[in-house]
Design an enzyme around this catalytic site. Structure first.
Site, short mmCIF file in Angstrom:
data_model
loop_
_atom_site.label_atom_id
_atom_site.label_comp_id
_atom_site.label_asym_id
_atom_site.label_seq_id
_atom_site.Cartn_x
_atom_site.Cartn_y
_atom_site.Cartn_z
N LYS A 1 -23.57 -62.15 10.88
CA LYS A 1 -23.51 -62.20 9.40
C LYS A 1 -23.99 -60.88 8.80
CE LYS A 1 -24.09 -67.19 9.24
NZ LYS A 1 -25.08 -68.24 9.46
N VAL B 1 -6.63 -74.60 -11.12
CA VAL B 1 -5.77 -73.59 -10.50
C VAL B 1 -4.32 -73.70 -11.00
CG1 VAL B 1 -5.10 -72.56 -8.28
CG2 VAL B 1 -7.23 -73.80 -8.48
N GLY C 1 -23.05 -69.69 4.26
CA GLY C 1 -22.52 -70.99 3.85
C GLY C 1 -22.02 -71.00 2.42
N GLY D 1 -23.68 -76.57 7.04
CA GLY D 1 -23.33 -77.97 6.83
C GLY D 1 -21.89 -78.09 6.36
P1 NDP Z 1 -17.03 -77.51 15.59
O1 NDP Z 1 -17.30 -77.28 17.03
O2 NDP Z 1 -17.65 -78.68 14.90
O3 NDP Z 1 -15.43 -77.63 15.37
C1 NDP Z 1 -14.51 -76.79 16.00
C2 NDP Z 1 -13.11 -77.38 15.81
O4 NDP Z 1 -12.17 -76.46 16.34
C3 NDP Z 1 -12.88 -78.71 16.54
O5 NDP Z 1 -12.12 -79.57 15.71
C4 NDP Z 1 -12.06 -78.32 17.78
O6 NDP Z 1 -11.11 -79.30 18.17
C5 NDP Z 1 -11.30 -77.12 17.25
N1 NDP Z 1 -10.99 -76.15 18.30
C6 NDP Z 1 -11.84 -75.34 18.95
N2 NDP Z 1 -11.16 -74.55 19.83
C7 NDP Z 1 -9.86 -74.90 19.72
C8 NDP Z 1 -8.65 -74.47 20.35
N3 NDP Z 1 -8.66 -73.52 21.29
N4 NDP Z 1 -7.48 -75.04 19.97
C9 NDP Z 1 -7.46 -76.00 19.03
N5 NDP Z 1 -8.57 -76.45 18.39
C10 NDP Z 1 -9.75 -75.91 18.74
O7 NDP Z 1 -17.42 -76.16 14.85
P2 NDP Z 1 -17.88 -75.98 13.32
O8 NDP Z 1 -16.95 -76.70 12.44
O9 NDP Z 1 -19.33 -76.23 13.19
O10 NDP Z 1 -17.69 -74.39 13.14
C11 NDP Z 1 -16.41 -73.84 12.98
C12 NDP Z 1 -16.57 -72.38 12.57
O11 NDP Z 1 -17.25 -72.30 11.31
C13 NDP Z 1 -17.41 -71.54 13.54
O12 NDP Z 1 -16.88 -70.25 13.56
C14 NDP Z 1 -18.79 -71.53 12.90
O13 NDP Z 1 -19.54 -70.39 13.24
C15 NDP Z 1 -18.40 -71.47 11.44
N6 NDP Z 1 -19.39 -71.96 10.50
C16 NDP Z 1 -20.06 -73.13 10.72
C17 NDP Z 1 -20.92 -73.63 9.79
C18 NDP Z 1 -21.63 -74.92 9.95
O14 NDP Z 1 -22.47 -75.25 9.09
N7 NDP Z 1 -21.35 -75.69 11.02
C19 NDP Z 1 -21.18 -72.90 8.54
C20 NDP Z 1 -20.44 -71.66 8.40
C21 NDP Z 1 -19.58 -71.23 9.35
P3 NDP Z 1 -11.56 -80.74 18.75
O15 NDP Z 1 -12.20 -81.43 17.57
O16 NDP Z 1 -10.30 -81.43 19.16
O17 NDP Z 1 -12.51 -80.46 19.86
N1 HSE Z 2 -24.97 -72.18 12.62
C1 HSE Z 2 -24.92 -71.53 11.35
C2 HSE Z 2 -26.26 -71.61 10.67
C3 HSE Z 2 -23.86 -72.16 10.50
O1 HSE Z 2 -27.07 -72.45 11.07
O2 HSE Z 2 -26.52 -70.83 9.75
C4 HSE Z 2 -23.68 -71.45 9.17
O3 HSE Z 2 -23.13 -70.19 9.35
#
Ligand code: NDP
Ligand code: HSE
Length: 338
Positions: free
Chosen positions: A218, A46, A147, A315
């Site tokens: 999605k 980049v 993903g 993941g």
């Molecule tokens: P997690 O629950 O693992 O993580 C959520 C994070 O957001 C945590 O660190 C939490 O803080 C923080 N958080 C939530 N609400 C607040 C708030 N009000 N203020 C500040 N911090 C906040 O979720 P995921 O990482 O699994 O998913 C995140 C997003 O990505 C979602 O929209 C999901 O649909 C999307 N996604 C997930 C995939 C997956 O494979 N898991 C794949 C593709 C998309 P704390 O740690 O302090 O609780």
């Molecule tokens: N919970 C979602 C899934 C994460 O299993 O496909 C990826 O978007």
């Protein structure tokens, strides 16, 4: 469609781009790992150094899968919106609010936004696109759909010459992982769902996965990208996998089939028809061979013919790859003054 802006001139000549992560769960920590571990190769590609400047969390003292310096963590989103060293905000919180409000605040504060949050994007896309228009900043969300698979970018760029009339695919990793293990090992539904949660595939509330809400979100974003039509996810016919048992999976296998949660949309003369439902597909077909947390999408294009994409759909690191891909895309445009 990804809106294209030409407001990069203030960013030219910068050799450093600052990122803020909203959320440090599965995806936030996976994104952090990708940026840290591939820092040098990304810098070479980049031409800029990409640094994480701040990370928003709820609980500063929570135990975390990945360690980040304590001074990066904050519970106050204003620390991010008001920080001039933050150029791009990656929204990785989940849920509708405050995620939508924070994306809009970030755009209105002059930040570009990348999001993995298909629930907030699909439900509130019109308001978010208004904020993009108003702010002149960019919103990208490759990670929100399938993903690691670059399906949004493929539709936007490589297939831009085509009219796309059909989308069908497996767009939820958790349900595909559950159905695969139930079919291959006669594994118990509840224990496989617990594994999907442990591996970071499932939504914070896994009913979003198994009831088909996540796939509908999605599909709504895919319909917008491919057909240029916005359909709220609530308008998509939806059925999940909770009523399926081992007997259904075995009966399908005797017919040479597998049961998959299929998201499907057709853009015909009567308008868009869209659904999410479990369906039998031949075991040796493209969709039948998509196993575990993998996703697969078929796009029916008028010039290219059918296009097939497959890869990890969930993941921390596969999703982090897509988040950082969007960040790099924005950083490249910032560098080149597009
Ligand atoms: P997690 O629950 O693992 O993580 C959520 C994070 O957001 C945590 O660190 C939490 O803080 C923080 N958080 C939530 N609400 C607040 C708030 N009000 N203020 C500040 N911090 C906040 O979720 P995921 O990482 O699994 O998913 C995140 C997003 O990505 C979602 O929209 C999901 O649909 C999307 N996604 C997930 C995939 C997956 O494979 N898991 C794949 C593709 C998309 P704390 O740690 O302090 O609780
Ligand atoms: N919970 C979602 C899934 C994460 O299993 O496909 C990826 O978007």
């Amino acid at each position: 469609m990804y809106p294209r802006m030409n407001l990069w001139t203030d960013m030219k000549n910068r050799d450093e781009i600052g990122i803020a992560l909203l959320g440090f769960g599965n995806v936030g920590s996976g994104t952090y790992e990708v940026i840290e571990e591939n820092f040098t190769s990304i810098k070479e590609k980049v031409g800029v150094k990409i640094y994480v400047k701040k990370i928003l969390v709820r609980d500063l003292n929570a135990g975390r899968r990945v360690k980040a310096p304590a001074e990066l963590l904050t519970c106050n989103p204003e620390d991010i919106f008001k920080d001039p060293s933050v150029d791009i905000v990656a929204e990785l919180l989940g849920g509708l609010e405050p995620a939508t409000e924070y994306m809009i605040r970030a755009l209105d504060s002059g930040k570009h936004v990348v999001s993995a949050n298909k629930a907030a994007l699909a439900a509130n896309l019109p308001q978010l696109l208004d904020a993009v228009e108003r702010s002149g900043r960019v919103l990208r969300y490759e990670a929100a759909v399938c993903g690691a698979i670059p399906v949004m970018d493929v539709i936007d760029r490589a297939l831009a010459a085509n009219k796309i009339s059909g989308i069908s695919g497996i767009v939820n990793g958790t349900t595909n992982y559950i159905l695969t293990r139930m079919g291959e090992e006669a594994a118990d539904y509840a224990s496989v769902l617990a594994d999907a949660q442990r591996l970071g595939f499932a939504e914070a509330d896994p009913s979003g996965d198994v009831e088909g809400f996540d796939a509908a979100n999605k599909l709504s974003l895919l319909i917008w990208q491919a057909f240029g039509k916005y359909i709220h996810p609530d308008k998509i016919a939806r059925k999940g996998i909770t009523e399926l048992g081992l007997a259904d999976i075995d009966a399908a296998a005797l017919r040479g089939n597998k049961i998959k949660l299929i998201a499907q949309a057709d853009d015909g003369p009567e308008g868009v028809e869209a659904s999410v439902a479990p369906r039998e597909v031949p075991a040796d077909s493209f969709l039948g061979r998509c196993a575990g947390e993998y996703n697969a999408v078929q796009l029916d294009c008028d010039m290219a013919g059918p296009i097939f994409l497959m890869g990890k759909g969930a993941g921390p690191r596969p999703t982090g790859s897509a988040v950082v891909g969007d960040i790099i895309s924005i950083a490249r445009d910032m560098r080149s003054g597009v």
